[in-house]
Design a protein around this motif. Structure first.
Motif, short mmCIF file in Angstrom:
data_model
loop_
_atom_site.label_atom_id
_atom_site.label_comp_id
_atom_site.label_asym_id
_atom_site.label_seq_id
_atom_site.Cartn_x
_atom_site.Cartn_y
_atom_site.Cartn_z
N TYR A 401 0.86 -0.85 0.17
CA TYR A 401 -0.05 -0.39 -0.18
C TYR A 401 1.17 1.39 0.53
N GLU A 402 1.09 1.10 1.01
CA GLU A 402 2.43 2.37 1.17
C GLU A 402 3.76 2.49 -0.43
N LYS A 403 3.52 1.56 -0.41
CA LYS A 403 4.92 1.40 -1.71
C LYS A 403 3.91 1.99 -2.87
N PHE A 404 3.11 1.58 -3.07
CA PHE A 404 2.10 2.04 -4.37
C PHE A 404 2.25 3.23 -4.90
N VAL A 405 1.32 3.98 -3.89
CA VAL A 405 2.11 5.54 -3.91
C VAL A 405 2.85 6.43 -3.80
N MET A 406 4.19 5.64 -3.33
CA MET A 406 5.46 6.08 -3.68
C MET A 406 5.15 6.07 -4.70
N ASP A 407 5.22 5.00 -5.73
CA ASP A 407 5.48 4.96 -6.97
C ASP A 407 4.67 5.44 -7.50
N ALA A 408 3.08 5.70 -7.54
CA ALA A 408 2.28 6.69 -8.36
C ALA A 408 2.99 8.08 -8.42
N ASP A 409 3.58 8.18 -7.60
CA ASP A 409 4.51 9.35 -7.44
C ASP A 409 5.34 9.72 -8.68
N GLN A 410 6.63 8.79 -7.88
CA GLN A 410 7.50 8.26 -9.11
C GLN A 410 7.16 8.67 -10.79
N ALA A 411 5.85 8.45 -10.44
CA ALA A 411 5.44 8.35 -12.19
C ALA A 411 4.63 9.20 -13.03
N SER A 412 4.56 9.75 -12.24
CA SER A 412 4.09 11.60 -12.06
C SER A 412 5.00 12.11 -12.34
N MET A 413 6.47 11.37 -11.54
CA MET A 413 7.38 13.14 -12.58
C MET A 413 8.03 12.92 -13.60
N MET A 414 7.82 10.87 -13.95
CA MET A 414 8.07 10.33 -15.39
C MET A 414 7.20 11.04 -16.68
N GLU A 415 6.45 11.55 -16.05
CA GLU A 415 4.83 12.02 -16.72
C GLU A 415 5.61 14.13 -17.43
N VAL A 416 5.95 14.57 -16.19
CA VAL A 416 6.68 15.78 -16.02
C VAL A 416 7.70 15.40 -17.55
N LEU A 417 9.17 14.38 -17.46
CA LEU A 417 10.57 14.73 -17.67
C LEU A 417 9.59 13.83 -19.24
N ALA A 482 3.51 7.91 3.63
CA ALA A 482 2.89 7.71 2.04
C ALA A 482 1.50 6.08 3.14
N ASN A 483 1.75 6.14 5.15
CA ASN A 483 0.62 5.47 4.75
C ASN A 483 -0.67 5.88 5.20
N GLN A 484 -0.44 7.59 5.78
CA GLN A 484 -1.46 8.29 5.76
C GLN A 484 -1.95 8.54 4.79
N ARG A 485 -1.34 9.09 3.49
CA ARG A 485 -1.92 8.88 2.14
C ARG A 485 -2.91 8.40 2.42
N TRP A 486 -2.44 7.14 1.85
CA TRP A 486 -3.18 5.53 1.01
C TRP A 486 -4.62 5.70 1.69
N LYS A 487 -4.94 5.58 3.52
CA LYS A 487 -5.52 5.57 4.31
C LYS A 487 -6.36 7.12 3.95
N GLN A 488 -6.21 8.41 3.56
CA GLN A 488 -6.83 9.72 3.28
C GLN A 488 -7.65 9.41 1.83
N MET A 489 -7.05 8.62 0.69
CA MET A 489 -6.85 8.14 -0.66
C MET A 489 -8.69 7.96 -0.28
N LEU A 490 -8.13 6.52 0.20
CA LEU A 490 -9.20 5.55 0.34
C LEU A 490 -10.63 6.63 1.70
#
Length: 522
Positions: A401-417, A482-490
């Motif tokens: 769960y935590e890695k999910f939102v951490m990876d999604a953050d990196q994917a957003s950076m790839m979009e900008v790149l 990240a733990n806080q973030r995925w819980k807030q998203m759900l």
């Protein structure tokens, strides 16, 4: 409610300020259904090197061939096409598979979503990110590693839906092991439809499960399922057909491929290789074998239904020569990825590979470094369909769960790149430089004031504040944030609307099909 939701805040709970603001801001961002790159591809081989790999792949297809196991129809298809069939071994004249593919396979295709604004263009200069796939376990900071359930599956679909950097809902994001093996595909496909309006992937674990996927998407799309211009079904799923490397396809994958191809649904043909065990230890040898297997699989799909979309896949990892365990984020698989991306462009088909791969057991520094060392080559190479973008831990055994939102953050950076450099008048910023002049700062100038909200990528997880502020907010590291973030998203999740009549028809189909045969764990 499963244990995975037990610690998540409810809608009525008090919301964490920073996390809530970030989620709210994200929700207001316009939908970007996929990325169109504006930077060059990174190449590691020249024309001579790529031609050599192609020639070696043709040699493997001609001299060794590919086994098509336990599927007499597949062997008959190849024999009728002019290949040499001996038992279950099929050998191909040089250039034979390439000619079949190039005669009919589309260079690009659109995968239609139930929300047309989220339809995805696959191929060309386009990139679409999808989450992880196939993990039997999940992980979060409170409960650790545990078997995945349907609740986890639904949670991960919801997180994917809320992540603007993930364009495809995925397929088997995790295995809901609390459901019978032979019936869980119904719940998985329904969950993708119910909890997201993004594109998704179909079931491939048995031909009849692929048939169920097709029947469910027919219900979902109704009269829109058939393209009035072509008279063919619209492509609304892209599904994963893996080779059993080395040099083998089994009846399960072939059966699913035939179902999807005959219904004009896209197939990703992927040699799944751990180099040193399932291919040679060298980059060039692994690339040649991967290309040979992919060519045979894609050509087979075209023989089943010329013009059905195919994607050339590559999953090539290294192994520890001491223990045999798979390793990720190392240089050699990145080189294979770059080569295979270039070969797919030369062949004229979309390409799938990459992701955020890691062997780490928890979302730590190893997970971060290995994932970025896979994701950056993915972006630079020009991968079109990126599977395993978010959540992958322990070599794919775990969705975190935590890695999910951490990876999604990196994917957003790839979009900008991948968007490249803004060379508009605003991007050149000459007026700003004129306004500020020598020896002053740009913080207060009109150009900065007009652009400060979007000037730089703002990570929802990184902490760039002072030590004192970080300490006053609880001294949280990134996994804790990240733990806080995925819980807030759900907690903030709201399901996209679906036609009640369609929903009722889907539920009726699932109920009737489930009642028609007994539960089984195979």
């Amino acid at each position: 409610m499963s244990q995975s939701d037990a610690s998540a805040p409810t809608r009525r709970s008090r919301r964490g300020g920073r996390a809530a603001r970030l989620v709210a801001a994200e929700a207001s961002v316009p939908i970007v259904p996929y990325i169109t790159r504006n930077i060059p591809y990174y190449e590691v081989l020249d024309e001579e090197g790529l031609s050599l790999i192609e020639s070696n792949a043709d040699t493997l297809l001609e001299e060794i061939g590919i086994e098509f196991r336990d599927d007499p129809e597949a062997l008959l298809i190849w024999k009728d096409a002019g290949a040499e069939v001996s038992g279950e071994r099929v050998r191909f004249p040089r250039g034979f598979c390439r000619q079949i593919i190039q005669a009919s396979a589309p260079r690009e295709y659109t995968q239609h979503a139930r929300n047309p604004e989220r339809s995805v263009r696959i191929g060309g200069k386009h990139t679409a990110f999808a989450p992880g796939y196939g993990s039997p376990f999940v992980y979060d900071l409170e409960q650790g590693r545990r078997y995945a359930t349907l609740q986890d599956f639904e949670n991960l679909i919801k997180l994917t839906y809320l992540s603007s950097s993930l364009h495809i809902s995925g397929g088997t994001i995790c295995e809901p092991v609390d459901l019978p093996v032979n019936k869980r595909h119904f719940d998985m496909i329904y969950s993708h439809i119910k909890y997201s309006d993004k594109c998704f992937m179909g079931s491939v674990t048995a031909p009849e499960r692929a048939e169920d996927t097709v029947e469910m998407v027919k219900i979902l799309f109704g009269d829109d399922y058939i393209n009035p211009e072509t008279g063919r079904p619209k492509t609304v799923t892209t599904s994963l057909i893996n080779a059993n490397s080395p040099m083998t396809f089994d009846d399960t994958m072939l059966g699913a491929a035939k179902v999807y191809a005959r219904n004009n649904q896209a197939c990703i043909v992927t040699p799944f290789i751990l180099a040193g065990a399932m291919s040679p230890v060298t980059v060039a040898g692994t690339a040649a074998q991967s290309l040979a297997e992919a060519l045979a699989g894609m050509a087979f799909v075209q023989l089943v239904n010329p013009g059905a979309p195919v994607v050339m896949g590559s999953f090539a990892s290294s192994i520890s020569m001491q223990s045999g365990a798979p390793t990720f984020g190392t240089p050699e698989p990145a080189l294979v990825l770059y080569i295979m991306a270039a070969l797919a462009r030369r062949l004229g088909v979309p390409f799938r590979s990459g992701g955020s791969l890691s062997a780490s057991k928890v979302p730590d520094a190893q997970a971060a470094s290995e994932s970025v060392n896979t994701l950056l080559p993915t972006a630079l190479a020009g991968v079109n369909f990126v599977l395993h973008t978010a959540g992958w831990l322990e070599g794919g055994l775990v969705m975190g769960y935590e890695k999910f939102v951490m990876d999604a953050d990196q994917a957003s950076m790839m979009e900008v790149l991948l968007k490249g450099v803004d060379l508009s008048e605003n991007g050149q910023a000459l007026d700003a430089i004129r306004e500020v002049g020598p020896g002053n700062h740009f913080l207060g100038c009109s150009h900065t004031q007009a652009n400060f909200k979007t000037a730089f990528y703002r990570s929802p997880l990184a902490d760039n504040n002072s030590f004192e502020q970080w300490e006053s907010e609880g001294s949280k590291d990134q996994p804790q944030r990240a733990n806080q973030r995925w819980k807030q998203m759900l907690a903030d999740y709201q399901a996209p609307a679906i036609d009640p009549a369609v929903d009722e028809a889907l539920c009726d189909y699932v109920a009737r099909r489930k009642a028609s045969f007994p539960d089984s764990n195979v």
